[in-house]
Design a protein around this motif. Sequence first.
Motif, PDB file in Angstrom:
ATOM      1  N   MET B  96       0.829  -1.210   0.000  1.00  0.00           N
ATOM      2  CA  MET B  96       0.000   0.000   0.000  1.00  0.00           C
ATOM      3  C   MET B  96       0.862   1.258   0.000  1.00  0.00           C
ATOM      4  SD  MET B  96      -2.956  -1.355   2.562  1.00  0.00           S
ATOM      5  CE  MET B  96      -3.817   0.161   2.752  1.00  0.00           C
ATOM      6  N   ARG B  99       1.835   2.083  -3.420  1.00  0.00           N
ATOM      7  CA  ARG B  99       0.698   2.670  -4.133  1.00  0.00           C
ATOM      8  C   ARG B  99       0.478   4.131  -3.702  1.00  0.00           C
ATOM      9  NH1 ARG B  99      -2.734   2.893  -8.420  1.00  0.00           N
ATOM     10  NH2 ARG B  99      -4.917   3.040  -7.836  1.00  0.00           N
ATOM     11  N   ILE B 400     -10.151   0.127   7.811  1.00  0.00           N
ATOM     12  CA  ILE B 400      -9.349  -0.811   7.004  1.00  0.00           C
ATOM     13  C   ILE B 400      -9.901  -0.924   5.579  1.00  0.00           C
ATOM     14  CG2 ILE B 400      -8.656  -3.244   6.754  1.00  0.00           C
ATOM     15  CD1 ILE B 400      -8.622  -3.415   9.833  1.00  0.00           C
ATOM     16  N   TRP B 401     -11.179  -1.259   5.463  1.00  0.00           N
ATOM     17  CA  TRP B 401     -11.778  -1.456   4.132  1.00  0.00           C
ATOM     18  C   TRP B 401     -11.856  -0.152   3.341  1.00  0.00           C
ATOM     19  CZ3 TRP B 401     -11.993  -5.960   1.846  1.00  0.00           C
ATOM     20  CH2 TRP B 401     -12.065  -7.122   2.615  1.00  0.00           C
ATOM     21  N   LEU B 404      -8.262   0.603   2.097  1.00  0.00           N
ATOM     22  CA  LEU B 404      -7.792  -0.388   1.135  1.00  0.00           C
ATOM     23  C   LEU B 404      -8.511  -0.226  -0.216  1.00  0.00           C
ATOM     24  CD1 LEU B 404      -6.500  -3.052   0.193  1.00  0.00           C
ATOM     25  CD2 LEU B 404      -8.097  -4.291   1.610  1.00  0.00           C
ATOM     26  N   LEU B 405      -9.839  -0.169  -0.162  1.00  0.00           N
ATOM     27  CA  LEU B 405     -10.604  -0.046  -1.406  1.00  0.00           C
ATOM     28  C   LEU B 405     -10.409   1.338  -2.028  1.00  0.00           C
ATOM     29  CD1 LEU B 405     -13.797  -1.921  -0.216  1.00  0.00           C
ATOM     30  CD2 LEU B 405     -12.104  -2.754  -1.833  1.00  0.00           C
ATOM     31  N   TYR B 408      -7.267   1.341  -4.217  1.00  0.00           N
ATOM     32  CA  TYR B 408      -7.170   0.495  -5.409  1.00  0.00           C
ATOM     33  C   TYR B 408      -8.455   0.411  -6.243  1.00  0.00           C
ATOM     34  CZ  TYR B 408      -2.818  -1.440  -3.461  1.00  0.00           C
ATOM     35  OH  TYR B 408      -1.554  -1.608  -2.969  1.00  0.00           O
ATOM     36  N   HIS B 409      -9.619   0.650  -5.626  1.00  0.00           N
ATOM     37  CA  HIS B 409     -10.883   0.380  -6.302  1.00  0.00           C
ATOM     38  C   HIS B 409     -11.596   1.682  -6.622  1.00  0.00           C
ATOM     39  CE1 HIS B 409     -14.360  -1.970  -7.403  1.00  0.00           C
ATOM     40  NE2 HIS B 409     -13.734  -3.084  -7.088  1.00  0.00           N
TER      41      HIS B 409
END
Lengths: 167, 477
Positions: B96, B99, B400-401, B404-405, B408-409
């Motif tokens: 991460m 990124r 966390i989610w 993370l998302l 990248y998402h």
Amino acid sequence: MTKNKKSFNYCYILFLFCFIGFLPTPTLANESAHQLTIEGPTSVIKEGYFNVSVSAKSELQKLDKLTIEVATDADFTDNQKQFPALGDFSTISLTGFSNGSYHLRARAETKSGESLVSNIIQVTVKHYPLWQALTLFFIGLIVFVAVVTTLLLLHRKWTHSRHHPHD
Amino acid sequence: MTEFALDTSTGILIIVLFGLFWIGFGYWLGRKNKSHEDFALAGRNVGFAFAAATAMATWVTSNTTLVAPQLTFQFGVWGMIGYSFAALGLILFAPMAKRIKQLLPNGYTSGDFIRLRYGQFAWVVFMIISVVYAFGWLISLGMAGGILLESLTGLDYHIGMTTILVICVGYTLFGGMRAVIATDFIQALIIIAGVSFIAYWLIDNIGLSSIHENLTAEHPKLLDVLFPAAVMFLFNNIFFGLGEIFHSNVWWSRALSFKKGVAYKAYLTGGLMWLPIPIVTGFIALAAPQLGIFPPSMDMIGPTVAAAVLGKAGAVIVFVVIFSALASSLDSLLAATSDLVTQDIYHKKLKPKASDKNLMRFNRSCIFALGVITWLFCLPKIATLGALLNFAGAFVASTIWPILLGLYHKKLTGTYAAIAMAAGTACGMIGYFAIGFYVAALVSCAVSGLICAVGIMTSQYNFDWKQLQEEDAHANG
């Protein structure tokens, strides 16, 4: 019949006097016997660890060799264990208890060497049921696998797209 | 009756010498800071050795040196093994960080990213979580300083707590991120050498078999692999660690201050170096029953046992190691939180045209104010360190989610991210109070993940990554 009635009244009054007269006596006796007071958790312990604290009747009294005695019976004959306090602290953290009911009391000495014993308290330890713990464990495992898989897949996809921008 | 390992005057002497050294070092390093970027991000030029050391040393904190033994004393072998899994936070942050560096080459904070990626609503929720967490951690570190001195010297808790805060605020104030990273490097060396020495001495003098025999006879639950509360705690601790690292500006600001190509390797190495440390510090607590050490507060167990085994000289080593661990985290947190406030609130919201000099001055005032507020919160010793830290777990695991998302998402929207963080935190707190501290982070992460999943499945939105860099270019232009 009348005599019987008088006799009943006499006994009744005598009993009442005895009750009123003797009621405080055991309490006073109890207080004088316990120069130390031990306090612990009042609710059921679900993790096997807890703290107990000890206080002297006189706040000025310095305690020496403070020890907590733990046993599974009130006479302190079964599975008796002793836990010494650290330094001058009068609170002690105890740990690693299995399910069961435990009796605890404190022992200490004054600076003049007088031995003191506290009242007895009872602590009940009842761990969480294993099914409940394992349910949470497997929920955790599923969520963790989901986090790691998502991260690795998305990162891989990004790395791939950097190296092959036209795919 | 167990005596204290050091007398009070020795404790005070060490802390004064130690404090003068760190503050002097911070002042010396601070002379090189010419701009706010120098002060906040060490000129974005930190190499691999310093980067790996600062990642590892910052993560070795009161958590590792005081809470890992505490949790081992409470939960037995699962306490130390479970605690070492917090290394996964650093290890999983490694990709991460790469990124982050690519998405925000000129970014400053994690708050920056949330605002640009998710918008105002999510940013507000995120900032509340960040501030609660930062204060939870700052307070726990201040408290740890007090507990450390109290357990080793019997000195009043308030004196130790005040001293560590004064020292850390002092050198962070003078040196900024450059001082934080340089002191972290030295502190990492001290921690690794000290912890290895303590472990060797403990095993050599007490022996594994005698510790095992004592625990089997007197505290069998500590060796039980099916200890229910400990089984519950395991994944909770992992999610707490992931949440702490994924969201906190402590780790983002490091990723942004490292040289290009360094972040991935540095976090991976830092995580692997950190992994065995909680096992060693936790193991110390298992020797306590055999040594007859039962402290007044569970979080005092680590230093007390180590000092009892090692004697007076050993107590000095323990003192220096734990003090280094606390200082390396406290300085990082002070610097990162003040950056977050300076950059995200002062610069972006209140004074967009503030000069570099103004930003530096505000950043320094912020560090000082954070120190004072932390000191005020630390005055009443409100909870044990473990309980205090795990309360923050309910907050951070909810991020966390969304983080993370968000990295990248493209599909997750700001509304779903904000709801996921808020609902996750609320449910985590319910878990904290209804069941115990050992489920708060797990519940929080699970609920937040479900909401994010719904958000992605129902979304028609496609975020344009260029929006992050356009803002960057605009800010620099």
